[in-house]
Design a protein around this motif. Sequence first.
Motif, PDB file in Angstrom:
ATOM      1  N   THR A 155       0.544  -1.061   0.083  1.00 30.59           N
ATOM      2  CA  THR A 155      -0.055  -0.242   0.273  1.00 30.59           C
ATOM      3  C   THR A 155       0.935   1.219  -0.344  1.00 30.59           C
ATOM      4  O   THR A 155       0.500   2.642  -0.739  1.00 30.59           O
ATOM      5  CB  THR A 155      -0.526   0.147   1.132  1.00 30.59           C
ATOM      6  OG1 THR A 155       0.434   0.091   2.537  1.00 30.59           O
ATOM      7  CG2 THR A 155      -2.156  -0.862   0.994  1.00 30.59           C
ATOM      8  N   GLU A 156       1.730   1.015   0.178  1.00 30.54           N
ATOM      9  CA  GLU A 156       2.880   2.148   0.487  1.00 30.54           C
ATOM     10  C   GLU A 156       3.144   3.310  -0.705  1.00 30.54           C
ATOM     11  O   GLU A 156       3.076   4.021  -0.716  1.00 30.54           O
ATOM     12  CB  GLU A 156       3.992   1.378   1.080  1.00 30.54           C
ATOM     13  CG  GLU A 156       4.725   2.211   2.217  1.00 30.54           C
ATOM     14  CD  GLU A 156       6.090   1.263   2.627  1.00 30.54           C
ATOM     15  OE1 GLU A 156       5.802   2.309   3.687  1.00 30.54           O
ATOM     16  OE2 GLU A 156       6.371   0.686   2.384  1.00 30.54           O
ATOM     17  N   ILE A 157       3.741   2.402  -2.078  1.00 36.06           N
ATOM     18  CA  ILE A 157       4.190   2.817  -3.297  1.00 36.06           C
ATOM     19  C   ILE A 157       2.139   2.909  -3.537  1.00 36.06           C
ATOM     20  O   ILE A 157       2.049   4.571  -4.485  1.00 36.06           O
ATOM     21  CB  ILE A 157       4.189   1.768  -4.352  1.00 36.06           C
ATOM     22  CG1 ILE A 157       4.766   2.298  -5.277  1.00 36.06           C
ATOM     23  CG2 ILE A 157       3.688   0.220  -4.687  1.00 36.06           C
ATOM     24  CD1 ILE A 157       6.067   2.877  -5.916  1.00 36.06           C
ATOM     25  N   LYS A 158       0.829   2.990  -4.277  1.00 37.16           N
ATOM     26  CA  LYS A 158       0.162   3.593  -3.627  1.00 37.16           C
ATOM     27  C   LYS A 158      -0.784   4.957  -3.896  1.00 37.16           C
ATOM     28  O   LYS A 158      -0.520   6.074  -3.669  1.00 37.16           O
ATOM     29  CB  LYS A 158      -1.454   2.825  -3.928  1.00 37.16           C
ATOM     30  CG  LYS A 158      -1.168   1.077  -4.287  1.00 37.16           C
ATOM     31  CD  LYS A 158      -2.573   0.948  -3.815  1.00 37.16           C
ATOM     32  CE  LYS A 158      -2.286  -0.323  -4.616  1.00 37.16           C
ATOM     33  NZ  LYS A 158      -3.327  -1.464  -4.646  1.00 37.16           N
ATOM     34  N   SER A 159       0.239   5.186  -1.992  1.00 35.59           N
ATOM     35  CA  SER A 159      -0.268   5.976  -1.078  1.00 35.59           C
ATOM     36  C   SER A 159       1.123   7.086  -1.919  1.00 35.59           C
ATOM     37  O   SER A 159       0.938   8.347  -2.154  1.00 35.59           O
ATOM     38  CB  SER A 159       0.311   5.936   0.406  1.00 35.59           C
ATOM     39  OG  SER A 159      -0.170   7.007   1.025  1.00 35.59           O
ATOM     40  N   ILE A 160       2.212   6.704  -2.194  1.00 38.22           N
ATOM     41  CA  ILE A 160       3.133   7.440  -2.674  1.00 38.22           C
ATOM     42  C   ILE A 160       3.193   7.742  -4.185  1.00 38.22           C
ATOM     43  O   ILE A 160       3.424   9.496  -4.300  1.00 38.22           O
ATOM     44  CB  ILE A 160       4.542   6.959  -2.538  1.00 38.22           C
ATOM     45  CG1 ILE A 160       5.094   6.675  -1.439  1.00 38.22           C
ATOM     46  CG2 ILE A 160       5.874   7.849  -3.878  1.00 38.22           C
ATOM     47  CD1 ILE A 160       6.431   5.540  -1.136  1.00 38.22           C
ATOM     48  N   ARG A 161       2.324   6.964  -5.022  1.00 38.39           N
ATOM     49  CA  ARG A 161       1.945   7.676  -6.050  1.00 38.39           C
ATOM     50  C   ARG A 161       0.845   8.756  -6.101  1.00 38.39           C
ATOM     51  O   ARG A 161       0.909   9.531  -7.203  1.00 38.39           O
ATOM     52  CB  ARG A 161       1.531   6.178  -7.268  1.00 38.39           C
ATOM     53  CG  ARG A 161       2.874   5.324  -7.827  1.00 38.39           C
ATOM     54  CD  ARG A 161       1.278   4.342  -8.191  1.00 38.39           C
ATOM     55  NE  ARG A 161       2.579   3.363  -8.939  1.00 38.39           N
ATOM     56  CZ  ARG A 161       3.375   3.918  -9.935  1.00 38.39           C
ATOM     57  NH1 ARG A 161       3.183   4.509 -10.434  1.00 38.39           N
ATOM     58  NH2 ARG A 161       4.068   2.559  -9.845  1.00 38.39           N
ATOM     59  N   ALA A 162      -0.033   8.875  -4.640  1.00 41.28           N
ATOM     60  CA  ALA A 162      -0.665   9.972  -4.501  1.00 41.28           C
ATOM     61  C   ALA A 162      -0.321  11.272  -3.792  1.00 41.28           C
ATOM     62  O   ALA A 162      -0.445  12.437  -3.919  1.00 41.28           O
ATOM     63  CB  ALA A 162      -2.294   9.268  -4.126  1.00 41.28           C
ATOM     64  N   GLY A 163       1.384  11.300  -3.921  1.00 36.40           N
ATOM     65  CA  GLY A 163       1.814  12.054  -3.521  1.00 36.40           C
ATOM     66  C   GLY A 163       1.846  12.629  -1.948  1.00 36.40           C
ATOM     67  O   GLY A 163       2.208  13.697  -1.639  1.00 36.40           O
ATOM     68  N   ARG A 164       1.721  11.226  -1.363  1.00 37.50           N
ATOM     69  CA  ARG A 164       1.617  11.371   0.401  1.00 37.50           C
ATOM     70  C   ARG A 164       2.283  11.010   1.182  1.00 37.50           C
ATOM     71  O   ARG A 164       2.677   9.668   1.645  1.00 37.50           O
ATOM     72  CB  ARG A 164      -0.049  11.005   0.356  1.00 37.50           C
ATOM     73  CG  ARG A 164      -1.431  11.189   0.098  1.00 37.50           C
ATOM     74  CD  ARG A 164      -2.224  10.258  -0.044  1.00 37.50           C
ATOM     75  NE  ARG A 164      -2.478  10.035   1.700  1.00 37.50           N
ATOM     76  CZ  ARG A 164      -3.465  11.383   2.748  1.00 37.50           C
ATOM     77  NH1 ARG A 164      -3.749  11.825   1.901  1.00 37.50           N
ATOM     78  NH2 ARG A 164      -3.845  10.254   3.727  1.00 37.50           N
ATOM     79  N   VAL A 165       3.634  11.151   0.682  1.00 33.55           N
ATOM     80  CA  VAL A 165       4.785  11.521   0.864  1.00 33.55           C
ATOM     81  C   VAL A 165       5.643  13.243   1.644  1.00 33.55           C
ATOM     82  O   VAL A 165       5.090  13.516   1.559  1.00 33.55           O
ATOM     83  CB  VAL A 165       5.265  11.109   0.217  1.00 33.55           C
ATOM     84  CG1 VAL A 165       6.036  11.095  -1.090  1.00 33.55           C
ATOM     85  CG2 VAL A 165       7.351  10.168   1.202  1.00 33.55           C
ATOM     86  N   ASN A 166       6.484  12.465   2.969  1.00 40.12           N
ATOM     87  CA  ASN A 166       7.096  13.408   3.339  1.00 40.12           C
ATOM     88  C   ASN A 166       7.999  13.282   3.689  1.00 40.12           C
ATOM     89  O   ASN A 166       8.596  13.005   5.016  1.00 40.12           O
ATOM     90  CB  ASN A 166       6.251  14.157   4.677  1.00 40.12           C
ATOM     91  CG  ASN A 166       6.501  15.027   4.905  1.00 40.12           C
ATOM     92  OD1 ASN A 166       7.778  16.039   4.461  1.00 40.12           O
ATOM     93  ND2 ASN A 166       5.796  15.932   6.316  1.00 40.12           N
ATOM     94  N   LEU A 167       9.251  14.231   3.249  1.00 39.30           N
ATOM     95  CA  LEU A 167      10.861  14.106   3.658  1.00 39.30           C
ATOM     96  C   LEU A 167      11.622  14.617   4.645  1.00 39.30           C
ATOM     97  O   LEU A 167      12.372  14.717   4.905  1.00 39.30           O
ATOM     98  CB  LEU A 167      11.356  13.679   2.051  1.00 39.30           C
ATOM     99  CG  LEU A 167      11.100  12.956   1.173  1.00 39.30           C
ATOM    100  CD1 LEU A 167      12.564  13.814  -0.271  1.00 39.30           C
ATOM    101  CD2 LEU A 167      12.210  11.317   1.665  1.00 39.30           C
ATOM    102  N   LYS A 168      10.308  15.463   4.944  1.00 36.82           N
ATOM    103  CA  LYS A 168      10.721  16.510   6.295  1.00 36.82           C
ATOM    104  C   LYS A 168      12.501  16.231   7.482  1.00 36.82           C
ATOM    105  O   LYS A 168      12.750  16.742   7.155  1.00 36.82           O
ATOM    106  CB  LYS A 168       9.283  17.883   6.556  1.00 36.82           C
ATOM    107  CG  LYS A 168      10.821  18.972   7.300  1.00 36.82           C
ATOM    108  CD  LYS A 168       8.972  19.623   7.722  1.00 36.82           C
ATOM    109  CE  LYS A 168       8.736  21.151   8.167  1.00 36.82           C
ATOM    110  NZ  LYS A 168       8.393  21.608   8.601  1.00 36.82           N
ATOM    111  N   ASP A 169      11.640  14.574   8.189  1.00 35.43           N
ATOM    112  CA  ASP A 169      13.111  15.542   8.269  1.00 35.43           C
ATOM    113  C   ASP A 169      13.797  13.726   7.960  1.00 35.43           C
ATOM    114  O   ASP A 169      13.861  13.257   9.335  1.00 35.43           O
ATOM    115  CB  ASP A 169      11.716  15.066  10.693  1.00 35.43           C
ATOM    116  CG  ASP A 169      10.962  16.138  10.409  1.00 35.43           C
ATOM    117  OD1 ASP A 169      11.659  17.493   9.921  1.00 35.43           O
ATOM    118  OD2 ASP A 169      10.411  16.576  11.052  1.00 35.43           O
TER     119      ASP A 169
END
Length: 155
Positions: free
Chosen positions: A34-48
């Motif tokens: 499910t991570e790749i589906k969420s990442i493809r939707a742009g729901r990822v944060n690299l801030k910290d």
Amino acid sequence: MPKGEGKVLAQNKKARHDFFIEETFEAGIVLQGTEIKSIRAGRVNLKDAFARIQKGELFLYNMHVSPYEQGNRYNHDPLRTRKLLLHRKQIDKLIGETKEAGYSIVPLKMYLKNGYAKVLIGLAKGKKKYDKREDLKQKEAKRDIERAFRDRQKM
């Protein structure tokens, strides 16, 4: 951006503010269903987020991937540690560089390339407070010059 790069999904703008980026590497990332589906939707944060080498392998910590809405019980832990995929020579080089004081490995951006999620990681040296102030002054001066030039062209 490396050649053939696709859609940029997330960027770590704070990394370039807090660090001097000396060298960059493109790394693959090991993900769950499910991570790749969420990442493809742009729901990822690299801030910290940051990367660390353990037992000769590179791992990414604190990267937040929001749970997938339709994932139900198959969803993943949003902050789990993820393995990064690099060639052995690249990992050995990073090991040698990070043994030096002040060097860190930080993710700069995440993007899709040929259908695969890739992370651009940078070998970084921390900035001091006065370096950050100097960068802000230069950025502001450049903006003022561009604004003045633009106003002058309108006349």
